[in-house]
Structures are given as structure tokens and as C-alpha cells.
Motif scaffolding. Structure first.
Motif, PDB file in Angstrom:
ATOM      1  N   ALA A  91      -7.620  -2.819  -5.610  1.00 29.35           N
ATOM      2  CA  ALA A  91      -7.390  -2.321  -4.472  1.00 29.35           C
ATOM      3  C   ALA A  91      -6.170  -1.125  -4.306  1.00 29.35           C
ATOM      4  O   ALA A  91      -5.966  -0.362  -3.350  1.00 29.35           O
ATOM      5  CB  ALA A  91      -7.206  -3.491  -3.331  1.00 29.35           C
ATOM      6  N   SER A  92      -5.212  -1.513  -5.259  1.00 26.66           N
ATOM      7  CA  SER A  92      -3.859  -0.528  -5.139  1.00 26.66           C
ATOM      8  C   SER A  92      -3.721   0.038  -6.566  1.00 26.66           C
ATOM      9  O   SER A  92      -2.503   0.483  -6.805  1.00 26.66           O
ATOM     10  CB  SER A  92      -2.725  -1.640  -4.848  1.00 26.66           C
ATOM     11  OG  SER A  92      -2.558  -2.691  -5.742  1.00 26.66           O
ATOM     12  N   ARG A  93      -4.902   0.039  -7.216  1.00 23.45           N
ATOM     13  CA  ARG A  93      -4.650   0.616  -8.678  1.00 23.45           C
ATOM     14  C   ARG A  93      -4.265   1.950  -8.984  1.00 23.45           C
ATOM     15  O   ARG A  93      -3.424   2.534  -9.726  1.00 23.45           O
ATOM     16  CB  ARG A  93      -5.976   0.317  -9.523  1.00 23.45           C
ATOM     17  CG  ARG A  93      -5.947   0.720 -11.008  1.00 23.45           C
ATOM     18  CD  ARG A  93      -7.237   0.325 -11.895  1.00 23.45           C
ATOM     19  NE  ARG A  93      -7.173  -1.340 -11.594  1.00 23.45           N
ATOM     20  CZ  ARG A  93      -8.278  -1.792 -11.407  1.00 23.45           C
ATOM     21  NH1 ARG A  93      -9.235  -1.282 -11.253  1.00 23.45           N
ATOM     22  NH2 ARG A  93      -8.277  -3.258 -11.561  1.00 23.45           N
ATOM     23  N   PHE A  94      -4.972   2.771  -7.763  1.00 22.67           N
ATOM     24  CA  PHE A  94      -4.633   4.203  -7.648  1.00 22.67           C
ATOM     25  C   PHE A  94      -3.266   4.276  -7.619  1.00 22.67           C
ATOM     26  O   PHE A  94      -2.616   5.238  -8.196  1.00 22.67           O
ATOM     27  CB  PHE A  94      -5.654   4.883  -7.105  1.00 22.67           C
ATOM     28  CG  PHE A  94      -5.480   6.425  -6.983  1.00 22.67           C
ATOM     29  CD1 PHE A  94      -6.382   7.237  -7.718  1.00 22.67           C
ATOM     30  CD2 PHE A  94      -4.852   7.110  -6.200  1.00 22.67           C
ATOM     31  CE1 PHE A  94      -6.516   8.558  -7.982  1.00 22.67           C
ATOM     32  CE2 PHE A  94      -4.417   8.414  -6.090  1.00 22.67           C
ATOM     33  CZ  PHE A  94      -5.434   9.231  -7.264  1.00 22.67           C
ATOM     34  N   GLY A  95      -2.782   3.804  -6.608  1.00 22.25           N
ATOM     35  CA  GLY A  95      -1.271   4.330  -6.004  1.00 22.25           C
ATOM     36  C   GLY A  95      -0.428   3.797  -7.044  1.00 22.25           C
ATOM     37  O   GLY A  95       0.695   4.357  -7.423  1.00 22.25           O
ATOM     38  N   ALA A  96      -0.600   2.400  -7.494  1.00 26.02           N
ATOM     39  CA  ALA A  96       0.350   1.873  -8.466  1.00 26.02           C
ATOM     40  C   ALA A  96       0.582   2.577  -9.771  1.00 26.02           C
ATOM     41  O   ALA A  96       1.413   2.919 -10.082  1.00 26.02           O
ATOM     42  CB  ALA A  96       0.123   0.393  -8.697  1.00 26.02           C
ATOM     43  N   MET A  97      -0.816   2.961 -10.441  1.00 22.02           N
ATOM     44  CA  MET A  97      -0.709   3.843 -11.525  1.00 22.02           C
ATOM     45  C   MET A  97      -0.248   5.131 -11.304  1.00 22.02           C
ATOM     46  O   MET A  97       0.540   5.667 -12.143  1.00 22.02           O
ATOM     47  CB  MET A  97      -2.285   4.094 -12.072  1.00 22.02           C
ATOM     48  CG  MET A  97      -2.799   2.975 -12.756  1.00 22.02           C
ATOM     49  SD  MET A  97      -2.035   3.145 -14.447  1.00 22.02           S
ATOM     50  CE  MET A  97      -2.458   4.993 -15.119  1.00 22.02           C
ATOM     51  N   ALA A  98      -0.490   5.730  -9.931  1.00 20.14           N
ATOM     52  CA  ALA A  98       0.209   7.007  -9.677  1.00 20.14           C
ATOM     53  C   ALA A  98       1.990   7.099  -9.567  1.00 20.14           C
ATOM     54  O   ALA A  98       2.440   7.927 -10.303  1.00 20.14           O
ATOM     55  CB  ALA A  98      -0.303   7.544  -8.321  1.00 20.14           C
ATOM     56  N   ILE A  99       2.425   5.946  -9.162  1.00 18.33           N
ATOM     57  CA  ILE A  99       3.639   5.738  -9.283  1.00 18.33           C
ATOM     58  C   ILE A  99       4.269   5.632 -10.672  1.00 18.33           C
ATOM     59  O   ILE A  99       5.271   6.254 -10.871  1.00 18.33           O
ATOM     60  CB  ILE A  99       4.053   4.604  -8.304  1.00 18.33           C
ATOM     61  CG1 ILE A  99       3.846   4.758  -6.777  1.00 18.33           C
ATOM     62  CG2 ILE A  99       5.607   4.453  -8.477  1.00 18.33           C
ATOM     63  CD1 ILE A  99       3.906   3.585  -5.994  1.00 18.33           C
ATOM     64  N   ALA A 100       3.641   4.708 -11.433  1.00 16.53           N
ATOM     65  CA  ALA A 100       4.232   4.127 -12.725  1.00 16.53           C
ATOM     66  C   ALA A 100       4.197   5.522 -13.665  1.00 16.53           C
ATOM     67  O   ALA A 100       4.925   6.059 -14.297  1.00 16.53           O
ATOM     68  CB  ALA A 100       3.474   3.122 -13.270  1.00 16.53           C
ATOM     69  N   TYR A 101       2.853   6.148 -13.449  1.00 17.54           N
ATOM     70  CA  TYR A 101       2.724   7.138 -14.631  1.00 17.54           C
ATOM     71  C   TYR A 101       3.169   8.358 -14.355  1.00 17.54           C
ATOM     72  O   TYR A 101       4.065   8.845 -15.138  1.00 17.54           O
ATOM     73  CB  TYR A 101       1.009   7.448 -14.715  1.00 17.54           C
ATOM     74  CG  TYR A 101       0.792   8.375 -15.663  1.00 17.54           C
ATOM     75  CD1 TYR A 101       0.399   7.906 -17.023  1.00 17.54           C
ATOM     76  CD2 TYR A 101       0.693   9.599 -15.600  1.00 17.54           C
ATOM     77  CE1 TYR A 101       0.031   8.686 -18.050  1.00 17.54           C
ATOM     78  CE2 TYR A 101       0.471  10.582 -16.662  1.00 17.54           C
ATOM     79  CZ  TYR A 101       0.049  10.131 -17.857  1.00 17.54           C
ATOM     80  OH  TYR A 101      -0.437  11.116 -18.658  1.00 17.54           O
ATOM     81  N   ASN A 102       3.300   8.702 -13.078  1.00 13.47           N
ATOM     82  CA  ASN A 102       3.857  10.176 -12.528  1.00 13.47           C
ATOM     83  C   ASN A 102       5.524  10.059 -12.759  1.00 13.47           C
ATOM     84  O   ASN A 102       6.377  11.047 -13.090  1.00 13.47           O
ATOM     85  CB  ASN A 102       3.639  10.611 -11.176  1.00 13.47           C
ATOM     86  CG  ASN A 102       2.127  11.023 -11.214  1.00 13.47           C
ATOM     87  OD1 ASN A 102       1.782  11.943 -12.058  1.00 13.47           O
ATOM     88  ND2 ASN A 102       1.140  10.370 -10.700  1.00 13.47           N
ATOM     89  N   LEU A 103       6.179   8.945 -12.416  1.00 12.15           N
ATOM     90  CA  LEU A 103       7.491   8.703 -12.648  1.00 12.15           C
ATOM     91  C   LEU A 103       8.031   8.923 -14.088  1.00 12.15           C
ATOM     92  O   LEU A 103       8.929   9.648 -14.385  1.00 12.15           O
ATOM     93  CB  LEU A 103       8.058   7.589 -11.934  1.00 12.15           C
ATOM     94  CG  LEU A 103       8.233   7.354 -10.585  1.00 12.15           C
ATOM     95  CD1 LEU A 103       8.736   6.023 -10.068  1.00 12.15           C
ATOM     96  CD2 LEU A 103       9.341   8.210 -10.010  1.00 12.15           C
ATOM     97  N   ALA A 104       7.130   8.200 -14.873  1.00 18.45           N
ATOM     98  CA  ALA A 104       7.474   8.053 -16.283  1.00 18.45           C
ATOM     99  C   ALA A 104       7.196   9.422 -16.905  1.00 18.45           C
ATOM    100  O   ALA A 104       8.303   9.839 -17.641  1.00 18.45           O
ATOM    101  CB  ALA A 104       6.652   7.040 -16.900  1.00 18.45           C
ATOM    102  N   VAL A 105       6.139  10.143 -16.575  1.00 16.23           N
ATOM    103  CA  VAL A 105       5.854  11.558 -17.172  1.00 16.23           C
ATOM    104  C   VAL A 105       7.117  12.546 -16.665  1.00 16.23           C
ATOM    105  O   VAL A 105       7.252  13.293 -17.621  1.00 16.23           O
ATOM    106  CB  VAL A 105       4.479  11.907 -17.202  1.00 16.23           C
ATOM    107  CG1 VAL A 105       4.189  13.388 -17.388  1.00 16.23           C
ATOM    108  CG2 VAL A 105       3.548  11.065 -17.748  1.00 16.23           C
TER     109      VAL A 105
END
Length: 371
Positions: free
Chosen positions: A241-255
Motif C-alpha cells: 500500500a505504501s511501496r511507491f511512496g517509500a521507495m520514492a523517498i529512499a531511492y531518490n534521496l540516495a541517488v
């Protein structure tokens, strides 16, 4: 003894498998190779026409202009890709949407409230992956030309065969992750980064073509182990249910903070210290952080995605799965979106609502088959 009955009307979904999900990064790194080939071809043409300074004067604009229609095509395809059935089911789900349910739909505050540890793990893994990846794909041409002294054309074309061979190996590593798990593959990536970076940059300093190719291949080894499982391991950290938002935060912050800035920080460290090995130390530092994150993450290979049910193809397989669920170490009902109904005492107002429960299931204490 208290027993419980699990009821759900949501679809069962399949967790991502290593070989299939690795093709996402096969496409990415073949794309990097195509981009590097375009730059090399442009360099060869414009320098042949206008001299050695042509690429700096105007030629650098040509690859960007070529990419514009490709970007439009990519947007067209993305707008026509449907969402997964599990994600669409969450749109009509009755689970709490107020941020109190870790498996429910969450905003930014709810994601950090319930999943901040996993977000940090994701950031560390993405940072380790992309510092090495961006060093190979984006920084190496500059490093080879300015620090090693190879020609402009050689610097542009050197990564192409390495990226193509590496891309061909990604599905094999993905298959390996299905056999031994994702954490061991991440472990191989971390250890090989720490072991190979200094020797790779040492060989690179020789400056001959064979040495450059060997060194780039050594850099590509840990990158391959990182990226082959990124598309299957990282989404599995978060509930559906929150995969898209959580992935977006983790991935985009790191990249944005670490991966994409690798060329900038690597060159700045060289200019500051005069040490041409600083890019290797930079990559190794984030590999160490990724190793700590890897030790902290849960193994997700062969398991249903968090917030989703395991998949079956027949009703018989579903019954077998339910019958063995208590002994199956790969199943954790705590990560599944089950609506739990605790039994009530006879004679209460709610007892009548449970009158249609399966008596055999109640007697056995097993969960009825999810539909």
C-alpha cells in the motif's frame, strides 16, 4: 484457547523473481552503453570535421538533442503501463488510511513513523549501488581522460563493451539470488567492492588500453551484483500500500545526495587531496554502509511481498499452502494484509455473526484459504 479466522477478498500476487526483475537494469545499462556509444560516435565525427576542440565547443549538445525524442517515447510507454493488481486492490481497500496501520496506505509522515528503519536501509543500499554504478557509467570517461591521460575518444568508448557484458550477466546473478538469497548477493557486492576498487584503480593508472579494460571490468563486477537484485530486493522492503511512496523517498534521496553526485565529489576529493585513489575510497565508504544495511535487512527471496499474499495457480495448491502455513518458514502472516477476527464468547451479540464459520477450520485452528 483463542482461535482466529482470517478473511480477505483481495487478490493473491506473486513476488518479483530475480531473473525477471533484473531485466529492468539490463535495459538501463544497455541504455548507458548506447549513450556512451552515441557520445563516442559524436566525438569521432565532430573532431574529424572541426578538430580536437569540437566536442567541447559544440559537439556535446548533439547527444542531448538525440535524447529528446527518446524521452518522449519513454513517457508515452510509461503512461500506458497498468498498475499491478495488488496496488489497484489497495485503492478499494477498507484498511485504515489514517496512518495507524503499517500495512495501510501511508503519507510521508506515516512512512517515516512505521518504516523509518527500512527507509534508512534502502537509502544505504541504493547509495552503495549508485556510487559504484555512477562511477562506472558517468565518471570513468572524465577520470580516464583527466587523471589517466587516455584520449578523448578512448575515454568515451571504453565503458561500452564492459557495460554490454555486464548487462548480459545480470539475469544470471538474478537467478543466483533466487537460489542463495538476496542478502548473500548483496554481501558479494559489498565484499567485492572493498576488495577490488584499489587494485582496479591501480591497474587503471597504467594507461594502456588493455589495462583500462581490465580495470573497468573489475569495477563492473560489484556493480553487477548490486544492480542485478535492486529491482527485486528494494521494493520487497516495503508493504504494497505504501511501496511507491517509500521507495520514492529512499531511492531518490540516495541517488540525488550520493549516487548522482559521485562524479562531483570524486573529482573534488582528487582536487583537494591530490590523491587519484579518492574515487575508490569514496565508493568503498558507501559499500561499508551498504554492508551494515545488508546485515540489518530481512531476507525477502522466495517470500511474498510485504502487504501481499503468496500466489498459487490452482485451488489445490491454495489448500496445500494453507495446510502447511504453520510449518512453512517462508510465510509470515504478520506481513500479509489479513483482516483478523477474534472469536467471541457464546451468547454475545457478535456470536451470531460468526455462525457461518467453517467448523472444521475452527476445530483445527488453521486459517481458511484466502480468496
Amino acid at each position: 484457547m483463542r482461535r482466529r479466522t482470517c478473511r480477505s477478498s483481495r487478490p493473491i500476487v506473486r513476488a518479483a523473481t530475480g531473473p525477471r526483475s533484473s531485466f529492468l537494469d539490463v535495459g538501463s545499462y544497455v541504455g548507458f552503453a548506447a549513450g556512451a556509444s552515441t557520445v563516442a560516435l559524436t566525438t569521432w565525427i565532430v573532431e574529424g570535421i572541426s578538430g580536437p576542440d569540437a566536442m567541447t565547443d559544440y559537439g556535446w549538445r548533439i547527444p542531448f538533442l538525440v535524447a529528446i525524442p527518446l524521452g518522449a517515447v519513454a513517457i508515452w510507454f510509461r503512461l500506458r503501463i497498468p498498475e499491478t493488481p495488488a496496488f489497484e486492490a489497495e485503492e478499494h481497500d477498507g484498511r485504515a488510511a489514517d496512518g495507524s496501520d503499517p500495512l495501510g496506505r501511508l503519507g510521508i509522515v506515516g512512512i517515516f513513523r512505521h518504516h523509518w528503519r527500512v527507509v534508512l536501509i534502502g537509502i544505504a543500499l541504493v547509495a552503495a549501488t549508485n556510487t559504484a554504478g555512477y562511477a562506472l557509467t558517468s565518471y570513468m570517461p572524465t577520470y580516464l581522460e583527466t587523471e589517466v591521460g587516455v584520449s578523448n575518444l578512448m575515454a568515451a568508448v571504453a565503458t561500452v563493451p564492459v557495460l554490454i557484458v555486464m548487462s548480459a550477466c545480470l539475469p544470471l546473478i538474478g537467478k543466483l539470488s533466487d537460489r542463495i538469497g538476496r542478502k548473500p548477493v548483496y554481501g558479494i557486492a559489498v565484499v567485492s567492492t572493498i576488495v577490488l576498487m584499489i587494485p582496479a584503480f591501480t591497474i587503471m593508472q597504467i594507461g594502456q588500453e588493455w589495462a583500462v579494460m581490465v580495470a573497468l571490468a573489475m569495477v563492473a563486477i560489484p556493480v553487477a551484483f548490486y544492480v542485478a537484485i535492486a529491482a527485486s530486493a528494494l521494493p520487497a522492503l516495503f508493504p504494497t500500500a505504501s511501496r511507491f511512496g517509500a521507495m520514492a523517498i529512499a531511492y531518490n534521496l540516495a541517488v540525488s545526495l550520493f549516487g548522482g553526485t559521485t562524479p562531483l565529489f570524486s573529482q573534488a576529493l582528487i582536487d583537494l587531496t591530490g590523491n587519484t585513489y579518492m574515487p575508490a575510497f569514496y565508493i568503498m565508504f558507501f559499500a561499508a554502509l551498504g554492508g551494515i544495511a545488508m546485515l540489518s535487512m530481512k531476507e525477502t527471496a522466495k517470500r511474498p511481498l510485504m502487504g501481499s499474499f503468496p500466489t498459487v495457480e490452482t485451488r489445490a495448491e491454495a489448500k496445500e499452502l494453507v495446510a502447511e502455513q504453520d510449518e512453512n518458514e517462508l510465510l509470515d502472516t504478520g506481513t500479509m494484509p489479513l483482516d483478523i477476527i477474534l472469536p467471541v464468547k457464546e451468547g454475545t451479540a457478535d456470536a451470531a455473526s460468526l455462525g457461518d464459520a467453517d467448523p472444521e477450520a475452527e476445530a483445527s485452528g488453521k486459517h481458511p484459504e484466502p480468496v
